[in-house]
Design an enzyme around this catalytic site. Structure first.
Site, short mmCIF file in Angstrom:
data_model
loop_
_atom_site.label_atom_id
_atom_site.label_comp_id
_atom_site.label_asym_id
_atom_site.label_seq_id
_atom_site.Cartn_x
_atom_site.Cartn_y
_atom_site.Cartn_z
N ASP A 92 -4.65 57.51 31.55
CA ASP A 92 -3.34 57.84 32.11
C ASP A 92 -2.89 59.16 31.49
OD1 ASP A 92 -3.72 55.09 32.78
OD2 ASP A 92 -1.56 54.83 32.98
N LYS A 154 1.14 58.26 39.15
CA LYS A 154 2.00 57.31 38.43
C LYS A 154 3.38 57.93 38.24
CE LYS A 154 2.11 55.29 33.73
NZ LYS A 154 1.30 55.11 32.50
N LYS A 183 0.91 54.07 41.21
CA LYS A 183 1.31 53.15 40.15
C LYS A 183 2.78 53.39 39.83
CE LYS A 183 0.59 52.22 35.20
NZ LYS A 183 -0.28 52.49 34.03
#
Length: 227
Positions: A92, A154, A183
């Site tokens: 991430d 995300k 996400k």
């Protein structure tokens, strides 16, 4: 949604700077016990998390350039590569938010691509920090992630001025056009909010509290099943 498939969509984040090894160990045991999909940790904690979750179906994700995204792309790629070498299965990464806001989409794309290339074929999730962006900037960020070959975009780190919002997520989903997964992360504290984001089309949810998203009946049933 039933508890077990719901838990598979969760990335349980243990990222606070003060989080101890005891905290991480407890989180890993909870992930193993409940079948949480992914445990997201600081890159310095990857090796320990991998040991804690050996022979478990829970994946390990490491954050890179966290939380502000201000390191240069080469260092982000190196950090990601080291995390994967230590056992992380997903990354991430935080983008250079100021570069995106300045309109440097080429630079943002190149940075993401450097990380994607460094850890291929492991999934890279690109954190945009949507609370700092306009809808147009969010769309540009999604386009950069798609062009760079990332697996996910995300919303948030959880350390910025705000987390996921339905408006930001809808903007991301529309820009994704099924070319990249989304996400939602940051501020998801209730089951109803979590399931609403899944119903919108999110593939993953980043959360800081797993048990708080389960009913007492679900907790009893899950723990009894695993005993």
């Amino acid at each position: 949604m039933n508890a077990k498939p719901f838990l598979k969509t969760l990335d349980y984040a243990i990222l606070k700077p003060e989080a101890s090894m005891e905290t991480l160990l407890h989180a890993a045991e909870l992930c193993r016990k409940l079948g949480v999909g992914c445990l997201c940790v600081k890159s310095c904690d990857v090796a320990f998390a991998v040991d804690c979750l050996s022979e478990s179906d829970t994946r390990i994700a490491a954050v890179v350039g966290f939380p502000h995204g201000n390191t240069v792309g080469t260092l982000k790629a190196m950090e990601a590569q080291l995390a994967v070498a230590q056992g992380a299965e997903e990354i991430d990464m935080v983008i250079n938010v100021s570069a995106l806001k300045d309109g440097d989409t080429e630079g943002v794309t190149d940075e993401i691509h450097a990380v994607v290339t460094a850890v291929w074929p492991h999934a890279v999730k690109v954190i945009l920090e949507t609370a700092l962006l306009t809808p147009a900037e969010i769309r540009k960020g999604v386009a950069c992630a798609i062009k760079a070959g990332a697996a996910f975009v995300k919303t948030s780190t959880g350390f910025g001025p705000g987390g996921a919002t339905p408006k930001a997520v809808q903007t991301m989903l529309a820009a994704a056009k099924d070319k990249i997964k989304v996400k939602a992360s940051g501020g998801i504290r209730t089951r109803s909010d979590a399931e609403a984001y899944l119903a919108m089309g999110c593939a993953r949810l980043g959360v800081g509290d797993v048990l708080g998203l389960l009913t007492e009946a679900e907790q009893r049933r899950l723990f009894q099943t695993e005993d």
